[in-house]
Motif scaffolding. Structure first.
Motif, PDB file in Angstrom:
ATOM      1  N   THR A  90      49.832  42.049  37.786  1.00  0.00           N
ATOM      2  CA  THR A  90      49.049  42.738  38.802  1.00  0.00           C
ATOM      3  C   THR A  90      47.659  42.123  38.908  1.00  0.00           C
ATOM      4  OG1 THR A  90      50.235  44.806  38.425  1.00  0.00           O
ATOM      5  CG2 THR A  90      48.089  44.977  39.481  1.00  0.00           C
ATOM      6  N   LEU A  91      47.059  41.823  37.766  1.00  0.00           N
ATOM      7  CA  LEU A  91      45.747  41.175  37.753  1.00  0.00           C
ATOM      8  C   LEU A  91      45.793  39.831  38.472  1.00  0.00           C
ATOM      9  CD1 LEU A  91      44.363  41.759  34.138  1.00  0.00           C
ATOM     10  CD2 LEU A  91      43.495  42.713  36.268  1.00  0.00           C
ATOM     11  N   ALA A  92      46.767  39.015  38.117  1.00  0.00           N
ATOM     12  CA  ALA A  92      46.875  37.683  38.713  1.00  0.00           C
ATOM     13  C   ALA A  92      47.100  37.776  40.221  1.00  0.00           C
ATOM     14  CB  ALA A  92      48.005  36.907  38.049  1.00  0.00           C
ATOM     15  N   ARG A 122      36.620  30.692  38.206  1.00  0.00           N
ATOM     16  CA  ARG A 122      37.534  30.289  39.281  1.00  0.00           C
ATOM     17  C   ARG A 122      38.868  29.804  38.743  1.00  0.00           C
ATOM     18  NH1 ARG A 122      35.811  31.751  44.480  1.00  0.00           N
ATOM     19  NH2 ARG A 122      33.527  31.965  44.347  1.00  0.00           N
ATOM     20  N   ARG A 123      38.904  29.463  37.466  1.00  0.00           N
ATOM     21  CA  ARG A 123      40.151  29.019  36.822  1.00  0.00           C
ATOM     22  C   ARG A 123      40.356  29.870  35.575  1.00  0.00           C
ATOM     23  NH1 ARG A 123      38.986  22.998  35.433  1.00  0.00           N
ATOM     24  NH2 ARG A 123      37.089  24.063  34.709  1.00  0.00           N
ATOM     25  N   ILE A 124      41.428  30.648  35.587  1.00  0.00           N
ATOM     26  CA  ILE A 124      41.709  31.538  34.456  1.00  0.00           C
ATOM     27  C   ILE A 124      43.080  31.213  33.888  1.00  0.00           C
ATOM     28  CG2 ILE A 124      41.995  33.927  33.696  1.00  0.00           C
ATOM     29  CD1 ILE A 124      40.194  34.810  35.942  1.00  0.00           C
ATOM     30  N   VAL A 125      43.153  31.081  32.578  1.00  0.00           N
ATOM     31  CA  VAL A 125      44.417  30.858  31.876  1.00  0.00           C
ATOM     32  C   VAL A 125      44.710  32.099  31.042  1.00  0.00           C
ATOM     33  CG1 VAL A 125      45.644  29.493  30.153  1.00  0.00           C
ATOM     34  CG2 VAL A 125      44.162  28.350  31.824  1.00  0.00           C
ATOM     35  N   PHE A 126      45.862  32.704  31.283  1.00  0.00           N
ATOM     36  CA  PHE A 126      46.314  33.856  30.509  1.00  0.00           C
ATOM     37  C   PHE A 126      47.301  33.377  29.449  1.00  0.00           C
ATOM     38  CE2 PHE A 126      45.219  35.576  34.689  1.00  0.00           C
ATOM     39  CZ  PHE A 126      44.449  36.677  34.355  1.00  0.00           C
ATOM     40  N   LEU A 163      41.470  35.882  46.101  1.00  0.00           N
ATOM     41  CA  LEU A 163      40.036  35.658  45.987  1.00  0.00           C
ATOM     42  C   LEU A 163      39.695  34.204  45.683  1.00  0.00           C
ATOM     43  CD1 LEU A 163      39.093  38.829  43.901  1.00  0.00           C
ATOM     44  CD2 LEU A 163      39.057  38.534  46.378  1.00  0.00           C
ATOM     45  N   GLY A 164      40.722  33.365  45.637  1.00  0.00           N
ATOM     46  CA  GLY A 164      40.502  31.948  45.385  1.00  0.00           C
ATOM     47  C   GLY A 164      40.502  31.562  43.924  1.00  0.00           C
ATOM     48  N   VAL A 165      40.986  32.446  43.060  1.00  0.00           N
ATOM     49  CA  VAL A 165      41.045  32.157  41.636  1.00  0.00           C
ATOM     50  C   VAL A 165      42.387  31.504  41.304  1.00  0.00           C
ATOM     51  CG1 VAL A 165      41.000  33.136  39.304  1.00  0.00           C
ATOM     52  CG2 VAL A 165      39.531  34.093  41.103  1.00  0.00           C
ATOM     53  N   THR A 166      42.353  30.407  40.583  1.00  0.00           N
ATOM     54  CA  THR A 166      43.559  29.725  40.142  1.00  0.00           C
ATOM     55  C   THR A 166      43.984  30.295  38.792  1.00  0.00           C
ATOM     56  OG1 THR A 166      42.937  27.684  41.278  1.00  0.00           O
ATOM     57  CG2 THR A 166      44.583  27.510  39.537  1.00  0.00           C
ATOM     58  N   CYS A 167      45.189  30.827  38.746  1.00  0.00           N
ATOM     59  CA  CYS A 167      45.688  31.444  37.517  1.00  0.00           C
ATOM     60  C   CYS A 167      46.829  30.611  36.926  1.00  0.00           C
ATOM     61  CB  CYS A 167      46.188  32.861  37.794  1.00  0.00           C
ATOM     62  SG  CYS A 167      44.914  33.997  38.380  1.00  0.00           S
ATOM     63  N   THR A 168      46.812  30.465  35.626  1.00  0.00           N
ATOM     64  CA  THR A 168      47.870  29.770  34.891  1.00  0.00           C
ATOM     65  C   THR A 168      48.316  30.665  33.746  1.00  0.00           C
ATOM     66  OG1 THR A 168      46.926  27.589  35.411  1.00  0.00           O
ATOM     67  CG2 THR A 168      48.470  27.698  33.558  1.00  0.00           C
ATOM     68  N   LEU A 169      49.617  30.687  33.509  1.00  0.00           N
ATOM     69  CA  LEU A 169      50.169  31.458  32.397  1.00  0.00           C
ATOM     70  C   LEU A 169      50.661  30.524  31.307  1.00  0.00           C
ATOM     71  CD1 LEU A 169      51.230  34.157  31.146  1.00  0.00           C
ATOM     72  CD2 LEU A 169      53.381  33.700  32.352  1.00  0.00           C
ATOM     73  N   MET A 212      37.063  42.338  49.445  1.00  0.00           N
ATOM     74  CA  MET A 212      36.650  42.109  48.067  1.00  0.00           C
ATOM     75  C   MET A 212      36.345  40.632  47.863  1.00  0.00           C
ATOM     76  SD  MET A 212      38.729  42.835  44.518  1.00  0.00           S
ATOM     77  CE  MET A 212      39.059  44.525  45.009  1.00  0.00           C
ATOM     78  N   THR A 213      35.196  40.332  47.232  1.00  0.00           N
ATOM     79  CA  THR A 213      34.809  38.957  46.961  1.00  0.00           C
ATOM     80  C   THR A 213      34.411  38.813  45.505  1.00  0.00           C
ATOM     81  OG1 THR A 213      32.519  39.421  47.633  1.00  0.00           O
ATOM     82  CG2 THR A 213      34.027  38.575  49.336  1.00  0.00           C
ATOM     83  N   LEU A 214      34.430  37.560  45.029  1.00  0.00           N
ATOM     84  CA  LEU A 214      34.035  37.294  43.650  1.00  0.00           C
ATOM     85  C   LEU A 214      32.520  37.271  43.522  1.00  0.00           C
ATOM     86  CD1 LEU A 214      36.462  34.459  42.514  1.00  0.00           C
ATOM     87  CD2 LEU A 214      36.480  36.835  41.777  1.00  0.00           C
ATOM     88  N   ALA A 215      32.034  37.751  42.392  1.00  0.00           N
ATOM     89  CA  ALA A 215      30.612  37.692  42.118  1.00  0.00           C
ATOM     90  C   ALA A 215      30.205  36.251  41.828  1.00  0.00           C
ATOM     91  CB  ALA A 215      30.264  38.594  40.931  1.00  0.00           C
ATOM     92  N   SER A 216      28.944  35.958  42.055  1.00  0.00           N
ATOM     93  CA  SER A 216      28.438  34.617  41.777  1.00  0.00           C
ATOM     94  C   SER A 216      28.608  34.304  40.292  1.00  0.00           C
ATOM     95  CB  SER A 216      26.960  34.535  42.165  1.00  0.00           C
ATOM     96  OG  SER A 216      26.417  33.286  41.815  1.00  0.00           O
ATOM     97  N   GLY A 217      29.140  33.131  39.996  1.00  0.00           N
ATOM     98  CA  GLY A 217      29.347  32.734  38.612  1.00  0.00           C
ATOM     99  C   GLY A 217      30.634  33.228  38.006  1.00  0.00           C
ATOM    100  N   ALA A 218      31.431  33.952  38.772  1.00  0.00           N
ATOM    101  CA  ALA A 218      32.715  34.438  38.261  1.00  0.00           C
ATOM    102  C   ALA A 218      33.659  33.264  38.036  1.00  0.00           C
ATOM    103  CB  ALA A 218      33.340  35.425  39.247  1.00  0.00           C
TER     104      ALA A 218
END
Length: 226
Positions: free
Chosen positions: A29-31, A9-13, A37-43, A1-7
């Protein structure tokens, strides 16, 4: 599974729950699915329990707001307003509660979020005609709506919701072909033990079937520890 172009990369919940309810399990589960996939998640958390569990699972950084121990709508919004400068820049902000929508204009006005996509994770329902009308109205202020099921998605029309089922990753064990009709069919209800969840309705509905059914209910108490 890979990220779509433009998805993003930094998500804050942003989640104002004080306890690890079923919705928070879906958030975690989402995080967990995004990090490989290389996405940086912050809560951004309002409760210590959520912050500690997020850290224990190694899901990313945590911003713990100065909020009361118990949920209070006005105090929760005030906590975010006071601590808004602590929220890091991001490609996407995901509001994990309908109650946070009133502060969306304030977040949009901040320079760091002017190009940020602000999404609502919709996993609740608002009862009654007025509740549904209110939800349709306030959801229009979001750039995107992520719904946990087709049922929740049908509550809103604009922006068109994206249904993202949880868990994101399918179970490793294959699904059995066919059912053993000689054994009871096990039906599970997972979620807090709250009258709003409709456990009694499920029990009543199952009473009309002639099939062998085993009902398993799992969840934390909605009020207190009993």
């Amino acid at each position: 599974m890979t990220l779509a172009s433009g998805a993003p990369r930094r998500i804050v919940f942003l989640d104002l729950a004080r306890h690890l309810w079923g919705a928070e399990q879906s958030l975690f589960t989402l995080a967990a699915a995004l990090r490989p996939l290389g996405v940086t998640c912050t809560l951004v958390a309002w409760g210590q329990e959520l912050a500690d569990e997020w850290t224990a699972r190694g899901l990313g950084d945590v911003v713990l707001l100065d909020a009361p121990e118990e949920h209070d709508r006005r105090s929760d919004l005030s906590a975010l307003i006071r601590g808004r400068q602590l929220v890091p820049p991001a490609d996407a902000l995901v509001l994990f509660s309908i109650a946070l929508l009133p502060v969306m204009p304030l977040l949009r006005a901040m320079p760091r979020f002017r190009r940020t996509v602000i999404a609502l994770d919709l996993h609740d329902t608002l009862p009654g005609t007025k509740g549904k009308a209110l939800l349709r109205t306030v959801s229009r202020t979001a750039d995107a709506v992520i719904a946990v099921s087709d049922f929740t998605a049908r509550q809103v029309s604009s922006p068109a919701p994206t249904v993202l089922l949880r868990p994101v990753v399918a179970p490793r064990s294959p699904v059995r072909a066919g059912l053993d009709l000689t054994r009871p069919l096990t039906i599970g209800i997972i979620g807090r033990l709250d009258p709003a969840k409709g456990h009694l309705l499920a029990i009543h509905a199952l009473s009309f079937t002639d099939a062998k059914v085993r009902l398993v209910v799992r969840g934390a108490p909605a009020f207190g520890d009993d």
